[in-house]
Design a protein around this motif. Sequence first.
Motif, PDB file in Angstrom:
ATOM      1  N   LEU A  34       0.761  -1.361  -0.225  1.00 17.61           N
ATOM      2  CA  LEU A  34      -0.094  -0.033  -0.046  1.00 17.61           C
ATOM      3  C   LEU A  34       0.754   1.351   0.058  1.00 17.61           C
ATOM      4  O   LEU A  34       1.807   1.210   0.685  1.00 17.61           O
ATOM      5  N   TYR A  35       0.453   2.446  -0.672  1.00 18.11           N
ATOM      6  CA  TYR A  35       1.148   3.642  -0.573  1.00 18.11           C
ATOM      7  C   TYR A  35       0.317   4.573  -1.069  1.00 18.11           C
ATOM      8  O   TYR A  35      -0.763   4.357  -1.847  1.00 18.11           O
ATOM      9  N   LEU A  36       0.405   5.906  -0.531  1.00 18.81           N
ATOM     10  CA  LEU A  36      -0.562   6.943  -1.058  1.00 18.81           C
ATOM     11  C   LEU A  36      -0.071   7.618  -2.426  1.00 18.81           C
ATOM     12  O   LEU A  36       1.161   7.704  -2.518  1.00 18.81           O
ATOM     13  N   SER A  37      -0.970   7.974  -3.106  1.00 16.32           N
ATOM     14  CA  SER A  37      -0.625   8.720  -4.227  1.00 16.32           C
ATOM     15  C   SER A  37      -1.688   9.722  -4.692  1.00 16.32           C
ATOM     16  O   SER A  37      -2.989   9.731  -4.395  1.00 16.32           O
ATOM     17  N   SER A  38      -1.395  10.599  -5.487  1.00 24.82           N
ATOM     18  CA  SER A  38      -2.408  11.525  -6.020  1.00 24.82           C
ATOM     19  C   SER A  38      -2.212  11.753  -7.524  1.00 24.82           C
ATOM     20  O   SER A  38      -1.155  11.590  -8.221  1.00 24.82           O
ATOM     21  N   TRP A  39      -3.630  12.221  -8.170  1.00 22.87           N
ATOM     22  CA  TRP A  39      -3.303  12.543  -9.482  1.00 22.87           C
ATOM     23  C   TRP A  39      -4.409  13.746  -9.911  1.00 22.87           C
ATOM     24  O   TRP A  39      -5.310  13.746  -9.209  1.00 22.87           O
TER      25      TRP A  39
END
Length: 580
Positions: free
Chosen positions: A469-474
């Motif tokens: 799992l990891y956080l990301s944005s777009w």
Amino acid sequence: MRPRVVAGAGTAVALVAALGACTENSGEGATVDTGRQHTGVIATDPRDSAGPAPEVPGAQAGGTFTIIRETPIAHLDPQRTYSFVGLMATPLFARFLTTWKDDGKGNLVLVGDLAETPGTDVDDDCRVWEFKIKDGVKFEDGRPITAREIGYGIARSFDPDLAGGPTYLQEWLADTPQYDTAWDFRANRNTLPPGLTTPDERTLRFEFARPRCDLPFAVSLPSTAPLPPDRDTGLNLGNAPFSSGPYKVTRYQAGVEVVLERNEHWDAATDPVRHQYPDRFVWTFGPTPDAAANRVIADNGADQRALSWNYVPASLVARVAGDPGLRSRTILSPTPSANHLIINNRRVTDLRVRRALNYAVDREGLIKVLGGPNVAAPMTTLMPPATIGFQAYDAYPAGPNGDPEKARELLAGQTPELVLGAADNSVEQQVVTQLKGNLERAGFKITVRNIPVGAKFDEIKKRDNPWDLYLSSWAADWPSGASILPVLYDGRGIRAAGNSNEAYFHHPAVDAEFDRILALPPGAQGPEWARLDERIMREHAPVVPLYVDVAYLVHGSKVGGVFVSSVFGHPSLVNAHVRP
């Protein structure tokens, strides 16, 4: 990957009819206007692409404009630039084939930047495009910018060692997601990739195997920044980029400071969007978001002319929102930036586990940690509300605070042990602490492993990364589902590194839907993207949607001209100036 543009009469062609959750730049209260409509057009009159940009009322030349940010910019190499801060910083020193005129209120016009217009569809079938390069555009050493240097900039983006930037042009020219195996830049440095030619010094020509009607939008990204081959330093270019814009990098101290000063060879008469008001821009790195915001709030000395790049931190939101004296120094704006808890589908293969993760998250608690509704708004969809055809739904209704019992029911006695990769900056550490508690309450065992913040952007894009799992944005490269779903979830383009599909999701039936929708007329695509959005979540749950960013920024009393980009949702500096 973007909608087909349909030609029409007049000086501009409609691109976007209406979008929700649009930009409101207002320091006059704590209410965010989410009802304003975005509009977008592509300019057809060359006068729209000519300079100079209209003067900003009240702006004067001179002074030093400072941007305070906790972490360094990952890449100043335009061909490797794809982070929000990089996309906002690069236009200061680099120009592209096309660019956006943006009023900060959701009104967008695509215009030529280095090119005289946003391009010519030669045969009216979107397979052959030509761009005429403007007279008078120059590099920082005074030599003219020609089609050849723009072509070379695009060519070097094929180099797998320079991964990290957008891959639209490479994939389209090679007609395969595996573009780096179709053409070897390192073995062909003196040529251009197949399909890219320069019939003369002022003409850049693209020829594609299939229609690419979205090309004018794709070439607005930094990958079309020009570069003379003799100034290409490979992996080191980010330390000393070669300027084609109004500023040039005069000092680069890794992790500490970047200084940009005026480029005397930039000609305002050729530039439809940028200005050259400050004498210099100084990016300074290190202070936490709290420290940076407190400096700007105090408004002493040089900090009067400073912008705290990071959004107002949670610990200061109430103070800033409640101080009438700060209202003229804050910017409050919805953004198109969507944040997800990414599930590595190569590692987490059990659909029940992925669905349980979706039930486990307490979005209301997460938003409180972030700072409340001035900072974020909950989201349960793959695409943010600012997308054409957006339809709200909740595939895993868990209420505002999550449903740990439903998650445990799906896990059926399992206690999945998952590794959560987290950047080692202060904001992400707060978020992952909250998420770890949510997930463990629902029956998961979570191990948090830190990633150096400057490396995380590249590391999670590696196919064989070691995290579940990891956080990301777009934020979409232009406002369409075509610039979101295929980019993030088409599994045919997964390669060793540089992946936008950070979930490593691959399903042939979904890939086929991407192809089907992209072939539809633009007016028919919006509802189809919305339906596919919901289908992907209900059938596959590849990620956990978390929230949409709300931009809440504070700046010094002598800062002027900053607005939130309607495309990327972060501060635009093209109009920035220092007040006397």
